[in-house]
Design a protein around this motif. Structure first.
Motif, mmCIF file in Angstrom:
data_model
loop_
_atom_site.group_PDB
_atom_site.id
_atom_site.type_symbol
_atom_site.label_atom_id
_atom_site.label_comp_id
_atom_site.label_asym_id
_atom_site.label_seq_id
_atom_site.Cartn_x
_atom_site.Cartn_y
_atom_site.Cartn_z
ATOM 1 N N GLU A 121 0.824 -1.203 0.000
ATOM 2 C CA GLU A 121 0.000 0.000 0.000
ATOM 3 C C GLU A 121 0.862 1.258 0.000
ATOM 4 N N ALA A 122 1.948 1.242 0.770
ATOM 5 C CA ALA A 122 2.857 2.400 0.790
ATOM 6 C C ALA A 122 3.457 2.643 -0.590
ATOM 7 N N ALA A 123 3.796 1.561 -1.295
ATOM 8 C CA ALA A 123 4.365 1.700 -2.637
ATOM 9 C C ALA A 123 3.345 2.268 -3.610
ATOM 10 N N ILE A 124 2.107 1.815 -3.495
ATOM 11 C CA ILE A 124 1.072 2.332 -4.385
ATOM 12 C C ILE A 124 0.824 3.805 -4.097
ATOM 13 N N GLN A 125 0.767 4.167 -2.809
ATOM 14 C CA GLN A 125 0.556 5.572 -2.456
ATOM 15 C C GLN A 125 1.721 6.443 -2.940
ATOM 16 N N GLY A 126 2.935 5.905 -2.878
ATOM 17 C CA GLY A 126 4.101 6.656 -3.330
ATOM 18 C C GLY A 126 4.396 6.509 -4.803
ATOM 19 N N ARG A 127 3.596 5.658 -5.490
ATOM 20 C CA ARG A 127 3.796 5.399 -6.918
ATOM 21 C C ARG A 127 5.244 5.001 -7.193
ATOM 22 N N VAL A 128 5.725 4.010 -6.454
ATOM 23 C CA VAL A 128 7.129 3.605 -6.563
ATOM 24 C C VAL A 128 7.201 2.087 -6.637
ATOM 25 N N ALA A 129 8.129 1.563 -7.437
ATOM 26 C CA ALA A 129 8.291 0.116 -7.596
ATOM 27 C C ALA A 129 8.824 -0.498 -6.304
ATOM 28 N N LEU A 130 8.262 -1.638 -5.925
ATOM 29 C CA LEU A 130 8.573 -2.287 -4.650
ATOM 30 C C LEU A 130 9.288 -3.614 -4.880
ATOM 31 N N SER A 131 10.346 -3.864 -4.094
ATOM 32 C CA SER A 131 11.022 -5.161 -4.049
ATOM 33 C C SER A 131 10.955 -5.677 -2.617
ATOM 34 N N ILE A 132 10.762 -6.978 -2.470
ATOM 35 C CA ILE A 132 10.533 -7.555 -1.141
ATOM 36 C C ILE A 132 11.535 -8.672 -0.876
ATOM 37 N N ASN A 133 12.237 -8.545 0.250
ATOM 38 C CA ASN A 133 13.120 -9.607 0.770
ATOM 39 C C ASN A 133 14.144 -10.083 -0.265
ATOM 40 N N LEU A 134 14.872 -9.144 -0.855
ATOM 41 C CA LEU A 134 15.926 -9.517 -1.798
ATOM 42 C C LEU A 134 17.160 -9.961 -1.017
ATOM 43 N N THR A 135 17.542 -11.215 -1.199
ATOM 44 C CA THR A 135 18.722 -11.731 -0.510
ATOM 45 C C THR A 135 19.657 -12.482 -1.455
ATOM 46 N N GLY A 136 19.231 -12.737 -2.678
ATOM 47 C CA GLY A 136 20.039 -13.527 -3.604
ATOM 48 C C GLY A 136 20.698 -12.687 -4.675
ATOM 49 N N GLY A 137 20.606 -13.173 -5.928
ATOM 50 C CA GLY A 137 21.315 -12.539 -7.028
ATOM 51 C C GLY A 137 20.538 -11.472 -7.764
ATOM 52 N N VAL A 138 19.383 -11.068 -7.235
ATOM 53 C CA VAL A 138 18.627 -9.951 -7.806
ATOM 54 C C VAL A 138 18.738 -8.783 -6.839
ATOM 55 N N PHE A 139 19.017 -7.593 -7.378
ATOM 56 C CA PHE A 139 19.268 -6.418 -6.549
ATOM 57 C C PHE A 139 18.268 -5.315 -6.888
ATOM 58 N N VAL A 140 17.979 -4.482 -5.903
ATOM 59 C CA VAL A 140 16.917 -3.499 -6.047
ATOM 60 C C VAL A 140 17.197 -2.512 -7.172
ATOM 61 N N ASN A 141 18.468 -2.265 -7.466
ATOM 62 C CA ASN A 141 18.774 -1.281 -8.505
ATOM 63 C C ASN A 141 18.822 -1.861 -9.907
#
Length: 569
Positions: free
Chosen positions: A496-516
């Protein structure tokens, strides 16, 4: 009749159309610099091609003044000394206007086919472009190859696919009949013509000239518009190579190559860009860069559709984790990758001041902050390996920003200079991590500190962290938000916070995929819903306004009307 270049690349286009529907992984361009894919000698030939550009004038047969311009300096410590033909708006705009007419008349299959052929040739030049990106932006070679080559080409193909998706929805003609009861129906024959907006202006950035520049460039070409490419003065070469290849393809296909031109400029070219951007002939603008310049374009270039990607404050919320070591390793890599000079790199890391839950028990704020600092320091402990992640700092302004940020709070991990084993003059800095408190340091947290500067910020609670992340994205802009939590209620709140902020969300990244990281055909880069960007790379809205539909209609006899024997309706 189908254009031959459209037919040549139609299979690739079909796969791209399928990919944007399913949003799964797909790419026609190999992202690893494999000799098996690109050829045994491709790396050496690409490096030689790059070096052949140095200390000489770049050949580009387009309207020019006879003078040259160019002052690029590699962040790895040497001057490129490439000179580019100097041009002016007063020569390039009339040339583009003259070239536009035949390009418009060629029609959509020609636009798409030529664009796809340009893209195929750019892929063959991936190594030359990679070295050019590396030594203008400071990216390490692997990132320069991937982001500057195949990943940028993916984004270009994505834009072409969306363009074709929209263009093919408009028929060339239609028969229209309206019943009139007992009277003969009303009948019209209608024709629909695609009318490109006009001249596009692509304003390149100094950090990702191709990755950020290609979507607008190819969205313009694929919808029938002529394009003037104006690179950042510090990163001209990658886009100069691109324009030269585009012009070669256009000429071979029988078009005036001035459909695509290059406007190379000297540093401090702001007044020139502003004067060009408000010219009445410029109908489309694609910009990547600072908030100040992007906002100026949005507020002043009223004659054009302006697509911007500007600055943003990207954020991470840590609520609870199963594996803290895996989480902080992932975050540390995101902070260090290209020295935080990615528009998606995180800056603010929120941690409740009372600490977090982990699978190993409760950890205090200080424990989490120290774990983050230690992960960063461990990542960059070996300089020879670290430089391949960090790359080099693109300009001195970033280095000065690091020095300024040291005084903002308690330093958790200091930024230090590293020596590159192959480039002794390289400008390399490790990430700076500073501790702040949301109760007293919100002004700092709301501002973008572009580069390897990040803050671990104590908040009242996870709810407070999410509230800050959403409001800062909404009011000041953000491209990414990352959340770590083992609590489904928190994850729901994060959505909900991501939708309100109109921003892409990533959840629990711990492996070979990074938020950037952002994958073409699957991830929408930016939402267009907060101040960091008014457009997404790439969706239908990114291409649909680059053309208009002009219809004509004529009254005809209805298809079911009676006609005398031997005659046709």
């Amino acid at each position: 009749m189908t254009h031959p270049l459209f037919a040549k690349h139609e299979d690739t286009l079909k796969h791209a159309l399928a990919a944007i529907e399913t949003r799964g992984y797909w790419s026609p361009f190999a992202e690893m610099p494999s000799p098996r894919v690109y050829g045994e000698t491709s790396n050496a030939e690409g490096e030689a091609a790059f070096k052949a550009h140095l200390h000489r004038t770049f050949e580009l047969d387009q309207p020019a003044t006879g003078e040259t311009v160019g002052a690029e300096v590699s962040p790895y410590g040497f001057a490129l000394d490439v000179q580019y033909p100097k041009a002016s708006a007063d020569t390039l705009i009339p040339a583009a206007v003259a070239a536009q007419d035949a390009w418009r008349r060629a029609g959509r299959e020609a636009w798409i086919g030529v664009s796809l052929e340009i893209l195929a040739r750019l892929n063959r030049a991936s190594f030359e472009i990679a070295y050019s990106v590396m030594h203008t932006t400071g990216q390490a070679f692997m990132m320069a190859f991937q982001a500057g080559g195949p990943h940028a080409q993916d984004r270009a193909l994505e834009a072409i696919a969306y363009a074709w998706h929209e263009l093919r929805r408009v028929p060339t003609e239609a028969h229209w009949e309206k019943p009139q009861g007992k009277n003969p129906p009303l009948a019209m024959k209608k024709h629909y013509a695609i009318a490109p907006r006009g001249i596009g202006l692509v304003l390149g950035c100094c950090t990702f000239p191709t990755w950020n520049g290609y979507p607008g460039l190819f969205a313009d070409l694929a919808t029938g518009n002529a394009v003037i490419v104006k690179p950042h003065p510090g990163a001209i070469l990658p886009l100069a190579i691109t324009v030269r290849i585009a012009r070669e393809v256009l000429r071979e296909a029988g078009f005036d190559p001035n459909v695509a031109t290059l406007l190379a400029t000297a540093p401090n070219d702001g007044p020139l860009v502003q004067a060009l951007a408000v010219r009445p002939e410029i109908k489309l603008i694609d910009f990547t860069g600072s908030t100040q310049n992007g906002t100026w374009l949005e507020r002043n270039a009223h004659q054009a559709y302006v697509f911007t990607e500007k600055a943003g404050v990207n954020q991470i919320v840590i609520d609870s984790v199963d594996d803290l070591k895996a989480a902080v390793r992932n975050i540390a890599f995101s902070l260090a990758l290209y020295s935080g000079q990615m528009c998606t790199a995180p800056q603010n890391i929120y941690v409740p001041r009372d600490g977090i839950r982990t699978s190993e028990g409760h950890l205090s704020f200080d424990d989490v902050a120290q774990a983050l600092a230690s992960a960063v320091q461990k990542l960059v402990a070996d300089p020879a390996r670290a430089v391949e992640v960090l790359g080099a700092i693109q300009n001195e302004g970033v280095a000065r920003r690091i020095d300024e940020a040291r005084s903002l709070g308690r330093v958790l991990a200091d930024s230090v200079a590293l020596e590159h084993p192959a480039f002794p003059g390289a400008r390399i800095r490790t990430p700076l991590l500073v501790q702040l408190d949301a109760s007293s340091d919100l002004a700092t947290a709301r501002s973008e500190w572009f580069g390897p500067v990040s803050f671990v910020i104590a908040t009242d609670s996870t709810s407070h962290s999410l509230e800050l992340a959403s409001s800062i994205a909404r009011e000041h802009g953000a491209l990414t938000l990352s959340v770590y939590s083992t609590d489904e209620a928190v994850i729901d709140a994060a959505h909900e916070a991501a939708i309100q902020g109109r921003v892409a969300l990533s959840i629990n990244l711990t492996g070979g995929v990074f938020v950037n990281q952002s994958a073409a055909f699957s991830d929408f880069h930016g939402t267009g819903g907060n101040p960091a960007a008014n457009a997404a790379l790439t969706d239908s809205a990114f291409v649909a306004n680059r053309f208009r539909v002009v219809q004509s209609r004529v009254h005809v006899a209805p298809t079911n009307s009676a006609t005398p024997a031997g005659q046709t309706a």
